[in-house]
Design a protein around this motif. Structure first.
Motif, short mmCIF file in Angstrom:
data_model
loop_
_atom_site.label_atom_id
_atom_site.label_comp_id
_atom_site.label_asym_id
_atom_site.label_seq_id
_atom_site.Cartn_x
_atom_site.Cartn_y
_atom_site.Cartn_z
N CYS A 213 -4.88 1.37 2.73
CA CYS A 213 -5.81 2.49 2.50
C CYS A 213 -7.01 2.07 1.67
O CYS A 213 -8.10 2.63 1.79
N GLY A 214 -6.82 1.11 0.79
CA GLY A 214 -7.95 0.62 -0.02
C GLY A 214 -8.21 1.42 -1.28
O GLY A 214 -9.02 1.01 -2.10
N VAL A 215 -7.54 2.56 -1.44
CA VAL A 215 -7.83 3.40 -2.61
C VAL A 215 -6.63 3.77 -3.47
O VAL A 215 -6.80 4.24 -4.59
N CYS A 216 -5.42 3.54 -2.97
CA CYS A 216 -4.25 3.91 -3.78
C CYS A 216 -4.17 2.97 -4.99
O CYS A 216 -4.83 1.93 -5.01
N CYS B 249 -3.48 -0.63 -3.97
CA CYS B 249 -4.62 -1.29 -3.33
C CYS B 249 -5.68 -1.68 -4.35
O CYS B 249 -6.25 -2.75 -4.29
N CYS C 112 0.84 -1.21 0.00
CA CYS C 112 0.00 0.00 0.00
C CYS C 112 0.87 1.26 0.00
O CYS C 112 1.89 1.33 0.67
N GLU C 113 0.45 2.24 -0.79
CA GLU C 113 1.23 3.47 -0.91
C GLU C 113 0.83 4.52 0.13
O GLU C 113 1.40 5.59 0.20
N ASP C 114 -0.21 4.21 0.90
CA ASP C 114 -0.66 5.15 1.91
C ASP C 114 -1.14 4.36 3.14
O ASP C 114 -2.30 4.42 3.52
ZN LIG Z 1 -3.30 1.63 -0.46
#
Ligand SMILES: [Zn+2]
Length: 381
Positions: free
Chosen positions: A61-64, A67, A52-54
């Motif tokens: 994060c589920g949105v990067c 993810c 994950c990048e965040d």
């Molecule tokens: Zn992420």
């Protein structure tokens, strides 16, 4: 897959997250836990967290971009290996990746039995063959493309046979930033050579409250029904989800829909049903066929005017009454014979897809063309 989507296992989640945040990620780890405890889901969520990048303190994060690719199991640095039923000696896990993504995203608590339903397994033994071991070595020899880590998740190393020894070198001396996550259920069936080279993460079975809560919140079960299933499932979520489908109400709808499709000789819809039924898992398929047999028997009783001894719930009774007006005794008998034959073959590991297609064709003959499955005799009323 995010940690928040995984049932219970809070201590394990915390331990995995800590290992990342404290920079203690071991390059070869063995997630060991019984069926239905969530080992595979945890490994995927852990891999997603690592990439994950965040990163959030308690989850990915589920949105990067990373993810998002992970959610579809389509990240270029995420690889899977699993048992399969090879048709050709060159078949590898990659041959079945589409089915794998479908199976895992549909049910992260899948078992080998459910997985078998996604493949044309016949009577073959599942295994992870030598071609797959070579494929793993090759995949792991590349540098990561996008992430810091390249991750290979190997589900059920129990099926590696001695060919697994080919992997020892990549486990022992991996490329930098390469992770090997094994997800197993039976410690004594894993090659000792592999076992001794991995860090063990023991995953306990789920507790009663976790399963009960999940069934109530996500599967709309009443407290009583959820408690009953949670009790019977013995901490095994795969089993609990299977029992949900054992709900006779859903068998009823599925079975009646099936007969309707066959009655209307609706080819494409029948194929869709076959696909759905072939993925139910063997126990479920057997119960479904058993339900069908007893439902048709009840229809016969209604035809004979024996309403008093029919035990169906009200709504099912209504359908049975309508059905008994369309299906005569000879047709009913022909269908029952087909269902019983199918049950027999499912028990002996027949390919569920071919089997359900065959039974559908036989039922179409009976219902739409009024001929017996074995011959061309007209079925009299
Ligand atoms: Zn992420």
């Amino acid at each position: 897959m995010q940690f928040k989507d995984i049932i219970g296992q809070e201590a394990i989640k915390q331990r995995l997250i800590n290992s990342v945040n404290e920079n203690r990620v071991s390059h070869a780890q063995l997630f060991l836990g019984p069926e239905g405890a969530g080992g595979l889901a945890l490994a995927v969520a852990y891999a997603q967290y690592l990439s994950c990048e965040d990163k959030q303190p308690d989850d990915s994060c589920g949105v990067c971009p990373s993810c998002r690719k992970y959610q579809k199991l389509m990240h270029p640095d995420l690889h899977f290996s699993y048992p399969f039923f090879a048709k050709h000696k060159d078949d590898t896990a990659l041959t079945f990746i589409e089915q794998w993504r479908d199976a895992f995203t549909t049910n992260p608590y899948l078992s080998l039995d459910i997985w078998r339903g996604y493949l044309d397994a016949d009577n073959k033994q599942a295994n992870i063959n030598i071609a797959e071991c070579h494929q793993i070595i090759k995949k792991l020899s590349f540098k990561p493309f996008e992430s810091v880590y390249k991750i290979l998740i190997l589900w059920l190393p129990e099926y590696l046979d001695k060919e697994g020894n080919a992997l020892l070198k990549v486990i022992e001396e991996p490329q930098p930033n390469t992770l090997f996550l094994l997800v197993a259920q039976n410690q004594d069936q894993i090659l000792n050579t592999i076992l001794s080279r991995t860090q063990l993460i023991k995953i306990p079975c789920l507790n009663f409250e976790d399963i009960k809560g999940e069934l109530m919140n996500k599967h709309h079960q009443t407290e009583t029904a959820a408690a009953e299933i949670a009790y019977l499932s013995n901490g095994n979520m795969t089993e609990a989800l299977g029992m949900l489908q054992h709900d006779t109400k859903s068998y009823h709808t599925l079975f009646v829909d099936w007969l309707r499709l066959c009655f209307g000789n609706k080819g494409l819809d029948v194929l869709r049903f076959v696909d759905q039924a072939s993925k139910m898992g063997r126990e479920n398929q057997k119960n479904f066929l058993r339900y069908g047999t007893s439902f048709i028997r009840e229809c016969c009783l209604l035809r004979a005017g024996a309403d008093r001894i029919v035990k169906l719930p009200e709504q099912e009774l209504e359908t049975a009454k309508k059905m008994s007006a369309v299906i005569n005794n000879a047709m009913a008998q022909a269908i029952i014979t087909e269902l019983e034959k199918a049950h027999y073959h499912i028990e002996r590991n027949a390919n569920p897809k071919i089997l359900f297609l065959d039974v559908s064709l036989q039922i179409i003959k009976v219902l739409s063309f009024k001929i017996t499955p074995t011959g061309t005799h007209y079925i009299p009323n």
